[in-house]
Design a protein around this motif. Structure first.
Motif, PDB file in Angstrom:
ATOM      1  N   GLY A 145       0.851  -1.161   0.180  1.00 34.43           N
ATOM      2  CA  GLY A 145      -0.024   0.051  -0.101  1.00 34.43           C
ATOM      3  C   GLY A 145       0.638   1.248  -0.143  1.00 34.43           C
ATOM      4  N   ARG A 146       1.993   1.291   0.722  1.00 36.41           N
ATOM      5  CA  ARG A 146       2.841   2.581   0.855  1.00 36.41           C
ATOM      6  C   ARG A 146       3.428   2.682  -0.804  1.00 36.41           C
ATOM      7  NH1 ARG A 146       7.337   1.372   5.129  1.00 36.41           N
ATOM      8  NH2 ARG A 146       7.679  -0.332   3.734  1.00 36.41           N
ATOM      9  N   ALA A 147       3.506   1.409  -1.171  1.00 36.01           N
ATOM     10  CA  ALA A 147       4.022   1.814  -2.876  1.00 36.01           C
ATOM     11  C   ALA A 147       2.926   2.268  -3.746  1.00 36.01           C
ATOM     12  CB  ALA A 147       4.661   0.321  -3.375  1.00 36.01           C
ATOM     13  N   ILE A 148       1.647   1.751  -3.524  1.00 37.23           N
ATOM     14  CA  ILE A 148       0.546   2.036  -4.361  1.00 37.23           C
ATOM     15  C   ILE A 148       0.475   3.558  -4.312  1.00 37.23           C
ATOM     16  CG2 ILE A 148      -1.919   1.853  -4.490  1.00 37.23           C
ATOM     17  CD1 ILE A 148      -1.556  -1.109  -3.747  1.00 37.23           C
ATOM     18  N   VAL A 149       0.475   4.313  -3.223  1.00 30.95           N
ATOM     19  CA  VAL A 149      -0.055   5.752  -2.889  1.00 30.95           C
ATOM     20  C   VAL A 149       1.009   6.669  -3.984  1.00 30.95           C
ATOM     21  CG1 VAL A 149      -1.209   5.486  -0.891  1.00 30.95           C
ATOM     22  CG2 VAL A 149       1.244   5.949  -0.978  1.00 30.95           C
TER      23      VAL A 149
END
Length: 342
Positions: A145-149
């Motif tokens: 999720g940290r990468a997706i944002v």
């Protein structure tokens, strides 16, 4: 867009060359997986794409733009590591939005992007929890999720599931496959687990000693390996190999191709028949029952120990002498240079 092109890429550590002139085109939206034994250069190559390792020679192009000498923050790629590397004092929402906060994004923007990532990864019920209150699979989803944002042009995964137990790995494989279909974003994924490679990849890149041995879809690599290394690396149990010089051990030798030095056949392409009625006979040394399948290890004298895969419904034949029948349409021939003879 997120196409990645590697042009004659090399990596040297002092006098030691670990990446040896690799050319590779990764198309926009592909999920490409690097596999190979330990020390083959797969993680080094991924880190070069990310900008975490300097490229000694060659070019790395992202959407046609040369990023070879750009720092990681300028490449618009997000990396997910084997270690979750979450901040223990921050909750899930704060961990996911941390990069946006440090980049100076507004609270409204951070909240929106964190909420979208949480919906994609099914983390909505955990946003107020700290990492210590999450399972391994949930922590890895937070890292993703940290990468997706950041909305990158591509995702780079460095053995992201290796810290998880077998059951969680299966669940996370599904999550990553679903994520790729939903985001339609380029993903480059490193693993030593061929099951992950076979189940996730659009194409697999098999590496050995810093060289690409073959690139293809999982089916292409399994059914048409280019060389002995790929033939035995892809597939579990691995392909049976026999020396053509030992063909006298066959009661009824299969048809061989000119120049063939080794004959290969996968375990599921050998049938068990009555002794004396197949291509050769052997004694079943061990039978492993796995529920849906049996793996039989059969001593065939000069041909060596062959592995045969049968249905789990078959009765146990350990200790018996049986005949082996080779499927002629599924034989693989390799020459003295270990390359496949088509």
């Amino acid at each position: 867009m997120g196409s990645i092109y590697l042009k004659s890429v090399e990596k040297w550590f002092g006098d030691t060359q670990v990446i040896k002139g690799i050319d590779l085109d990764i198309e926009d939206g592909e999920l490409i997986i690097f596999v190979g034994p330990s020390g083959c250069g797969k993680s080094t190559l991924l880190r070069m794409i990310a900008g975490l390792e300097e490229t000694s020679r060659g070019q790395i192009l992202l959407d046609g733009n040369d990023v070879t000498h750009k720092v990681p923050s300028e490449r618009e790629l997000s990396m997910v590591f084997q270690s979750y590397a979450l901040y223990p004092h921050l909750n899930v929402a704060e961990n996911v939005g941390f990069a946006l906060k440090t980049a100076g994004a507004s609270k409204a923007e951070i909240d929106e992007k964190v909420s979208n990532a949480a919906d994609i990864l099914k983390l909505g019920d955990y946003l107020d929890r700290r990492p210590k209150d999450l399972s391994g699979g949930q922590r890895q989803r937070v890292a993703i999720g940290r990468a997706i944002v950041r909305k990158p042009k591509g995702f780079l995964f460095d053995e992201p599931l290796s810290n998880l137990d077998a059951s969680l790995r299966v669940d996370m494989r599904f999550e990553i496959a679903r994520l790729h279909k939903q985001l339609e974003t380029t993903m480059v994924y490193v693993t030593h687990d061929q099951v992950e490679a076979m189940t996730l990849a659009d194409r697999i890149v098999v590496l050995k000693d810093g060289v690409i041995m073959q690139v293809g879809t999982p089916r292409e690599l399994y059914e048409s390996p280019d060389n002995v290394f790929v033939a035995q690396f892809i597939g579990s149990p691995k392909m049976n190999l026999m020396s053509c010089a030992d063909m006298t051990a066959f009661t009824r030798a299969p048809e061989l191709k000119d120049g063939g030095v080794q004959l290969g056949i996968r375990p599921e392409h050998i049938g068990i028949v009555d002794a004396g009625s197949g291509h050769c006979d052997g004694v079943v040394q061990v039978s492993e029952y796995l529920g849906a399948d049996f793996f039989h290890y059969i001593d065939c004298g000069p041909l060596g120990l062959l592995t045969v895969r049968t249905s789990g419904a078959m009765h146990d034949i350990e200790g018996q002498t049986v005949g082996l029948n080779f499927e002629s349409d599924n034989l693989h021939m390799f020459g003295a240079d270990d390359l496949a003879i088509r």
